[in-house]
Design an enzyme around this catalytic site. Structure first.
Site, PDB file in Angstrom:
ATOM      1  N   HIS A 248       0.852  -1.193   0.000  1.00  0.00           N
ATOM      2  CA  HIS A 248       0.000   0.000   0.000  1.00  0.00           C
ATOM      3  C   HIS A 248       0.882   1.236   0.000  1.00  0.00           C
ATOM      4  O   HIS A 248       1.878   1.311   0.721  1.00  0.00           O
ATOM      5  CB  HIS A 248      -0.966   0.013   1.182  1.00  0.00           C
ATOM      6  CG  HIS A 248      -0.339  -0.289   2.511  1.00  0.00           C
ATOM      7  ND1 HIS A 248       0.022  -1.564   2.892  1.00  0.00           N
ATOM      8  CD2 HIS A 248       0.012   0.523   3.534  1.00  0.00           C
ATOM      9  CE1 HIS A 248       0.567  -1.525   4.103  1.00  0.00           C
ATOM     10  NE2 HIS A 248       0.578  -0.259   4.510  1.00  0.00           N
TER      11      HIS A 248
ATOM     12  N   HIS B  26       1.108   5.049   0.910  1.00  0.00           N
ATOM     13  CA  HIS B  26       0.480   6.109   1.711  1.00  0.00           C
ATOM     14  C   HIS B  26       0.634   7.444   0.973  1.00  0.00           C
ATOM     15  O   HIS B  26       1.722   7.768   0.476  1.00  0.00           O
ATOM     16  CB  HIS B  26       1.184   6.257   3.058  1.00  0.00           C
ATOM     17  CG  HIS B  26       1.034   5.091   3.991  1.00  0.00           C
ATOM     18  ND1 HIS B  26       0.063   5.037   4.958  1.00  0.00           N
ATOM     19  CD2 HIS B  26       1.744   3.937   4.115  1.00  0.00           C
ATOM     20  CE1 HIS B  26       0.190   3.910   5.646  1.00  0.00           C
ATOM     21  NE2 HIS B  26       1.214   3.218   5.153  1.00  0.00           N
TER      22      HIS B  26
HETATM   23  P1  AMP Z   1       1.696   0.043   7.415  1.00  0.00           P
HETATM   24  O1  AMP Z   1       1.511  -1.430   7.073  1.00  0.00           O
HETATM   25  O2  AMP Z   1       2.645   0.233   8.568  1.00  0.00           O
HETATM   26  O3  AMP Z   1       2.067   0.869   6.244  1.00  0.00           O
HETATM   27  O4  AMP Z   1       0.334   0.591   7.961  1.00  0.00           O
HETATM   28  C1  AMP Z   1      -0.906   0.022   7.643  1.00  0.00           C
HETATM   29  C2  AMP Z   1      -1.920   1.133   7.572  1.00  0.00           C
HETATM   30  O5  AMP Z   1      -3.169   0.535   7.256  1.00  0.00           O
HETATM   31  C3  AMP Z   1      -2.106   1.909   8.868  1.00  0.00           C
HETATM   32  O6  AMP Z   1      -1.919   3.288   8.589  1.00  0.00           O
HETATM   33  C4  AMP Z   1      -3.544   1.590   9.288  1.00  0.00           C
HETATM   34  O7  AMP Z   1      -4.196   2.684   9.884  1.00  0.00           O
HETATM   35  C5  AMP Z   1      -4.183   1.209   7.963  1.00  0.00           C
HETATM   36  N1  AMP Z   1      -5.303   0.277   8.055  1.00  0.00           N
HETATM   37  C6  AMP Z   1      -5.330  -0.892   8.715  1.00  0.00           C
HETATM   38  N2  AMP Z   1      -6.525  -1.494   8.575  1.00  0.00           N
HETATM   39  C7  AMP Z   1      -7.269  -0.665   7.793  1.00  0.00           C
HETATM   40  C8  AMP Z   1      -8.596  -0.708   7.282  1.00  0.00           C
HETATM   41  N3  AMP Z   1      -9.424  -1.733   7.541  1.00  0.00           N
HETATM   42  N4  AMP Z   1      -9.033   0.308   6.505  1.00  0.00           N
HETATM   43  C9  AMP Z   1      -8.225   1.344   6.244  1.00  0.00           C
HETATM   44  N5  AMP Z   1      -6.960   1.450   6.683  1.00  0.00           N
HETATM   45  C10 AMP Z   1      -6.491   0.467   7.460  1.00  0.00           C
END
Ligand code: AMP
Ligand code: ZN
Length: 146
Positions: free
Chosen positions: A108, A110
């Site tokens: 993902h 950001h």
């Molecule tokens: P990272 O894997 O460290 O880049 O972070 C994962 C990101 O996914 C975090 O910023 C979470 O807030 C976000 N996240 C986790 N679950 C969900 C969800 N169901 N919907 C939207 N964002 C999510």
């Protein structure tokens, strides 16, 4: 080397569940290959993530022909932030692997809207470690692997 989306890993993956419509999300963009939705815990208003619809854990696992499509999704969202949220700039980043802080094992990107004086950091604030090797040594290592 690129891979096919991993079926078993995708079964319980929260982002795959969002893609399949099994989990809720505030989706802002979707096409055949890519989806963009709001981060559930936004670091700033408008914090959005762009993902490939297929389950790939890291950038290196994404087939080369799909990388451009993901990045085009990033470009679209970034442009929309400038227009709709009056963002003056955006910060774009990937926690690409567990050691980099990746928690959700589905690639993902950001995207954070940024404004002059918003108090946020830059990519240069992520890590500061003195180098042991010279730039030439590092150059040789990377060049030799590319
Ligand atoms: P990272 O894997 O460290 O880049 O972070 C994962 C990101 O996914 C975090 O910023 C979470 O807030 C976000 N996240 C986790 N679950 C969900 C969800 N169901 N919907 C939207 N964002 C999510
Ligand atoms: Zn997934």
């Amino acid at each position: 080397m690129s891979q096919s989306p991993t079926q078993s890993a995708s079964a319980g993956c929260i982002f795959c569940r969002i893609v399949r419509g099994e989990a809720p999300a505030h989706v802002v963009y979707e096409d055949e290959h890519v989806m963009a939705f709001l981060d559930i815990h936004p670091l700033v208003e408008g914090h959005t993530m762009v993902i490939p619809k297929g389950h790939y854990e890291t950038l290196e696992a994404v087939p080369p022909e799909l990388v451009g499509k993901v990045f085009e999704g990033v470009r679209k969202v970034s442009e929309a932030m400038r227009r709709a949220l009056r963002a003056e700039a955006t910060t774009i980043g990937i926690n690409n692997g567990r050691a980099a802080g990746q928690v959700v094992p589905h690639l993902h990107v950001h995207i954070l809207p940024r404004y002059a004086g918003d108090g946020g950091g830059t990519i240069h604030s992520i890590i500061h470690r003195p180098a042991n090797k010279s730039l030439e040594e590092v150059q040789k290592l990377l060049q030799g692997s590319l």
